[in-house]
Design an enzyme around this catalytic site. Structure first.
Site, PDB file in Angstrom:
ATOM      1  N   GLY A 121     145.161  47.063  51.239  1.00 37.75           N
ATOM      2  CA  GLY A 121     146.440  46.450  50.862  1.00 37.75           C
ATOM      3  C   GLY A 121     147.178  45.766  52.003  1.00 37.75           C
ATOM      4  O   GLY A 121     148.313  45.337  51.824  1.00 37.75           O
ATOM      5  N   SER A 150     147.033  40.501  56.816  1.00 41.85           N
ATOM      6  CA  SER A 150     147.880  39.786  57.788  1.00 41.85           C
ATOM      7  C   SER A 150     149.054  40.638  58.251  1.00 41.85           C
ATOM      8  O   SER A 150     149.487  40.553  59.399  1.00 41.85           O
ATOM      9  CB  SER A 150     148.418  38.491  57.157  1.00 41.85           C
ATOM     10  N   GLU A 189     146.930  30.490  59.277  1.00 44.32           N
ATOM     11  CA  GLU A 189     148.373  30.537  58.997  1.00 44.32           C
ATOM     12  C   GLU A 189     149.060  31.513  59.961  1.00 44.32           C
ATOM     13  O   GLU A 189     150.143  31.241  60.490  1.00 44.32           O
ATOM     14  CB  GLU A 189     148.625  30.960  57.534  1.00 44.32           C
ATOM     15  N   GLY A 231     122.543  15.020  54.517  1.00 45.53           N
ATOM     16  CA  GLY A 231     122.453  14.572  53.123  1.00 45.53           C
ATOM     17  C   GLY A 231     121.994  15.704  52.229  1.00 45.53           C
ATOM     18  O   GLY A 231     122.428  16.849  52.396  1.00 45.53           O
ATOM     19  N   GLU A 252     140.428  38.008  62.483  1.00 43.78           N
ATOM     20  CA  GLU A 252     141.290  38.166  63.670  1.00 43.78           C
ATOM     21  C   GLU A 252     142.544  37.285  63.570  1.00 43.78           C
ATOM     22  O   GLU A 252     143.035  36.749  64.567  1.00 43.78           O
ATOM     23  CB  GLU A 252     140.495  37.932  64.946  1.00 43.78           C
ATOM     24  N   GLY A 253     143.047  37.167  62.351  1.00 43.07           N
ATOM     25  CA  GLY A 253     144.253  36.395  62.085  1.00 43.07           C
ATOM     26  C   GLY A 253     143.907  35.048  61.490  1.00 43.07           C
ATOM     27  O   GLY A 253     143.245  34.231  62.142  1.00 43.07           O
ATOM     28  N   THR A 254     144.369  34.811  60.261  1.00 43.26           N
ATOM     29  CA  THR A 254     144.094  33.527  59.593  1.00 43.26           C
ATOM     30  C   THR A 254     144.740  32.374  60.365  1.00 43.26           C
ATOM     31  O   THR A 254     145.598  32.589  61.234  1.00 43.26           O
ATOM     32  CB  THR A 254     144.698  33.533  58.175  1.00 43.26           C
ATOM     33  N   THR A 305     133.829  44.899  61.112  1.00 44.18           N
ATOM     34  CA  THR A 305     132.651  44.283  61.738  1.00 44.18           C
ATOM     35  C   THR A 305     131.886  45.356  62.502  1.00 44.18           C
ATOM     36  O   THR A 305     132.502  46.212  63.145  1.00 44.18           O
ATOM     37  CB  THR A 305     133.097  43.153  62.691  1.00 44.18           C
TER      38      THR A 305
HETATM   39  N1  CAA Z   1     151.354  41.535  72.453  1.00 40.22           N
HETATM   40  C1  CAA Z   1     152.169  42.592  72.682  1.00 40.22           C
HETATM   41  N2  CAA Z   1     153.143  42.971  71.809  1.00 40.22           N
HETATM   42  C2  CAA Z   1     153.286  42.242  70.685  1.00 40.22           C
HETATM   43  C3  CAA Z   1     152.472  41.139  70.393  1.00 40.22           C
HETATM   44  C4  CAA Z   1     151.474  40.777  71.334  1.00 40.22           C
HETATM   45  N3  CAA Z   1     150.665  39.752  71.128  1.00 40.22           N
HETATM   46  N4  CAA Z   1     152.858  40.612  69.212  1.00 40.22           N
HETATM   47  C5  CAA Z   1     153.877  41.360  68.780  1.00 40.22           C
HETATM   48  N5  CAA Z   1     154.146  42.349  69.673  1.00 40.22           N
HETATM   49  C6  CAA Z   1     155.213  43.351  69.595  1.00 40.22           C
HETATM   50  C7  CAA Z   1     156.574  42.677  69.541  1.00 40.22           C
HETATM   51  O1  CAA Z   1     157.066  42.421  70.829  1.00 40.22           O
HETATM   52  C8  CAA Z   1     157.402  43.705  68.812  1.00 40.22           C
HETATM   53  O2  CAA Z   1     157.735  44.730  69.717  1.00 40.22           O
HETATM   54  P1  CAA Z   1     159.113  45.584  69.558  1.00 40.22           P
HETATM   55  O3  CAA Z   1     159.052  46.304  68.265  1.00 40.22           O
HETATM   56  O4  CAA Z   1     159.107  46.501  70.749  1.00 40.22           O
HETATM   57  O5  CAA Z   1     160.236  44.563  69.597  1.00 40.22           O
HETATM   58  C9  CAA Z   1     156.414  44.303  67.822  1.00 40.22           C
HETATM   59  O6  CAA Z   1     155.115  44.059  68.357  1.00 40.22           O
HETATM   60  C10 CAA Z   1     156.539  43.713  66.430  1.00 40.22           C
HETATM   61  O7  CAA Z   1     156.354  42.311  66.546  1.00 40.22           O
HETATM   62  P2  CAA Z   1     156.631  41.325  65.315  1.00 40.22           P
HETATM   63  O8  CAA Z   1     158.007  41.625  64.742  1.00 40.22           O
HETATM   64  O9  CAA Z   1     156.345  39.939  65.765  1.00 40.22           O
HETATM   65  O10 CAA Z   1     155.539  41.831  64.270  1.00 40.22           O
HETATM   66  P3  CAA Z   1     155.256  41.389  62.777  1.00 40.22           P
HETATM   67  O11 CAA Z   1     155.169  42.596  61.940  1.00 40.22           O
HETATM   68  O12 CAA Z   1     156.174  40.283  62.370  1.00 40.22           O
HETATM   69  O13 CAA Z   1     153.747  40.847  62.840  1.00 40.22           O
HETATM   70  C11 CAA Z   1     151.963  39.294  63.206  1.00 40.22           C
HETATM   71  C12 CAA Z   1     153.303  39.903  63.689  1.00 40.22           C
HETATM   72  C13 CAA Z   1     151.690  38.191  64.198  1.00 40.22           C
HETATM   73  C14 CAA Z   1     152.021  38.710  61.817  1.00 40.22           C
HETATM   74  C15 CAA Z   1     150.870  40.393  63.287  1.00 40.22           C
HETATM   75  O14 CAA Z   1     151.034  41.347  62.279  1.00 40.22           O
HETATM   76  C16 CAA Z   1     149.467  39.816  63.209  1.00 40.22           C
HETATM   77  O15 CAA Z   1     148.909  39.347  64.208  1.00 40.22           O
HETATM   78  N6  CAA Z   1     148.843  39.845  62.005  1.00 40.22           N
HETATM   79  C17 CAA Z   1     147.456  39.432  61.855  1.00 40.22           C
HETATM   80  C18 CAA Z   1     146.570  40.616  61.993  1.00 40.22           C
HETATM   81  C19 CAA Z   1     145.136  40.243  62.212  1.00 40.22           C
HETATM   82  O16 CAA Z   1     144.815  39.386  63.041  1.00 40.22           O
HETATM   83  N7  CAA Z   1     144.264  40.938  61.505  1.00 40.22           N
HETATM   84  C20 CAA Z   1     142.831  40.777  61.673  1.00 40.22           C
HETATM   85  C21 CAA Z   1     142.197  42.145  61.813  1.00 40.22           C
HETATM   86  S1  CAA Z   1     140.752  42.289  62.798  1.00 40.22           S
HETATM   87  C22 CAA Z   1     139.481  41.570  61.972  1.00 40.22           C
HETATM   88  O17 CAA Z   1     139.597  40.446  61.633  1.00 40.22           O
HETATM   89  C23 CAA Z   1     138.239  42.332  61.621  1.00 40.22           C
HETATM   90  C24 CAA Z   1     137.112  42.259  62.561  1.00 40.22           C
HETATM   91  O18 CAA Z   1     136.422  43.237  62.769  1.00 40.22           O
HETATM   92  C25 CAA Z   1     136.707  40.975  63.233  1.00 40.22           C
END
Ligand code: CAA
Length: 391
Positions: free
Chosen positions: A139, A142, A377, A349, A373-375, A168
């Site tokens: 559920g 992202s 978007e 082709g 690892e993050g779409t 993976t």
């Molecule tokens: N480095 C360090 N800290 C970070 C950070 C970063 N890159 N990004 C955010 N943070 C910290 C923020 O500073 C914040 O800290 P505080 O609470 O202390 O202020 C906290 O994390 C929350 O940050 P946000 O409010 O920005 O967080 P959010 O809930 O809005 O989410 C998001 C941000 C960018 C959407 C994040 O959830 C994200 O990257 N989502 C995508 C996840 C993803 O890539 N999933 C793929 C899974 S792996 C995979 O694909 C499988 C595989 O095996 C290959």
């Protein structure tokens, strides 16, 4: 058909002698060992364990980690070069490798204590253990902070309950970096990062996913039912899980960018070899202007994607904050991979549409780089957040 990588004659941007040597060495291994198996692995959805063994024997699985932990002590530009060369030959092999290095060994190196590095990182660097990363859930993809897989403290252990999706190296790994929730009310501040070992009580696997591409990669759900995980396997403290995940993904996204560059370049190489052989209207199809312009456009974008990828790696190697650079590299390179591989199918082709030729496999493999690892978007969101921070 030749699969030689056709980079221009000018030495790659900023590559040292050592990095050029790594490139030449890994290109040879990848083209000799992995490229010939790539179609069969794809057709049979077969995890290429023998490719992992070759990566281990070649000393590549601990590449960016210090020698004291069994690593090769090389930089992250070298790492990006390795991932690109693997992906150019076999995308499945490149993601098996990058998930191990970027998503499991790297967070142990960054967040692990000295004792954890000795106990957990060393076997990962030596290839005695394979790593995986478990963040997404049925559920929550992202929205990582919405994780509901629970970790309850009980004496010296956490007790895990819940499921993680899209893992993976799913059934094949030995160590899984699992991000779990200790207290839902705390949202992202309640998350914890735990190394869970295969064979732990109550740890089981769901079905292998039947994917569009990277079909040899083992992708499955993992399930925890009252699984005890020793507290000594926690990276950092309770509440650090979200940070561990985000920092891990910053590095991982450079790996996916490099994978996308490799897929795009690999498809380009195949398309050029085909266009030089195939004749239509009495001449080779590579002599038609329409086809020549496609090669020019594709290579321009691939070179730009490679430079962005190395730029992000250089920032990482220099200890700079590279969240934005990694997201830009992944966003651009993955979209280039998709555009280029679609064009390569077009150059082939009808033969581009059938599995007797490699073009359609590259196109299917490219798609995932825009998703995992993050779409794309999410990358745009991360870039915008970094650009507008404080505004
Ligand atoms: N480095 C360090 N800290 C970070 C950070 C970063 N890159 N990004 C955010 N943070 C910290 C923020 O500073 C914040 O800290 P505080 O609470 O202390 O202020 C906290 O994390 C929350 O940050 P946000 O409010 O920005 O967080 P959010 O809930 O809005 O989410 C998001 C941000 C960018 C959407 C994040 O959830 C994200 O990257 N989502 C995508 C996840 C993803 O890539 N999933 C793929 C899974 S792996 C995979 O694909 C499988 C595989 O095996 C290959």
């Amino acid at each position: 058909m030749s699969t030689t990588v056709q980079k221009n004659e000018i030495p790659s941007f900023n590559l040292s002698e050592e990095q050029n040597l790594i490139e030449a060495t890994v290109k040879e291994i990848a083209q000799k060992e992995f490229a010939p198996r790539a179609a069969e692995i794809d057709r049979n959805h077969r995890f290429p364990r023998e490719n992992w063994e070759i990566l281990v024997q070649s000393g590549l699985v601990g590449l960016p980690f210090p020698e004291e932990y069994g690593g090769a002590g090389l930089d992250h530009v070298s790492y990006a070069i390795v991932v690109e060369e693997l992906a150019s030959a076999c995308a499945t092999t490149s993601v098996m490798y990058s998930a191990h290095v970027s998503l499991c060994a790297t967070p142990v190196f960054i967040f692990g204590s000295a004792q954890q590095k000795e106990r957990l990182l060393k076997p990962l660097c030596l290839g005695e253990k394979m790593g995986a990363f478990a963040l997404s859930e049925p559920g929550s993809g992202s929205d990582s902070a919405a994780a509901t897989c629970m970790a309850k403290e009980q004496g010296d252990n956490f007790i895990l309950n819940g499921a993680k999706n899209w893992i993976t190296n799913g059934k094949e790994a030995d160590y899984y970096l699992v991000i779990a929730q200790t207290d839902r009310a705390l949202k992202h501040k309640g998350l914890v990062a735990l190394i869970v070992e295969k064979g732990s009580a109550g740890f089981s696997f769901g079905k292998l996913e039947d994917k569009l591409g990277i079909k040899g990669s083992s992708t499955c759900q993992i399930i925890f039912e009252n699984t005890p995980v020793p507290k000594e396997n926690m990276l950092g403290n309770i509440g650090d899980g979200f940070k561990v995940a985000m920092v891990t993904l910053d590095g991982g996204r450079i790996g996916i960018a490099a994978q996308a560059v490799g897929i795009a370049q690999g498809a380009w190489n195949h398309a050029l070899a085909y266009a030089k052989e195939r004749e239509a209207f009495g001449q080779r199809i590579c002599d038609f202007e329409a086809i020549r312009l496609m090669f020019a456009e594709m290579q321009t974008e691939i070179d730009a994607a490679r430079l962005l990828t190395h730029h992000a790696s250089i920032a990482q190697d220099n200890g700079l904050h590279f969240t934005k650079e990694a997201a830009i590299a992944k966003l651009y390179a993955s979209e280039v991979a998709m555009r280029s591989t679609v064009k390569c199918v077009q150059i082939f082709g009808g033969y581009g549409y059938v599995s007797d030729y490699p073009a359609e496999r590259y196109m299917r493999d490219a798609k995932i780089t825009e998703i995992y690892e993050g779409t794309s978007e999410i990358q745009r969101l991360v870039i915008a957040n970094q650009l507008l921070k404080g505004n």
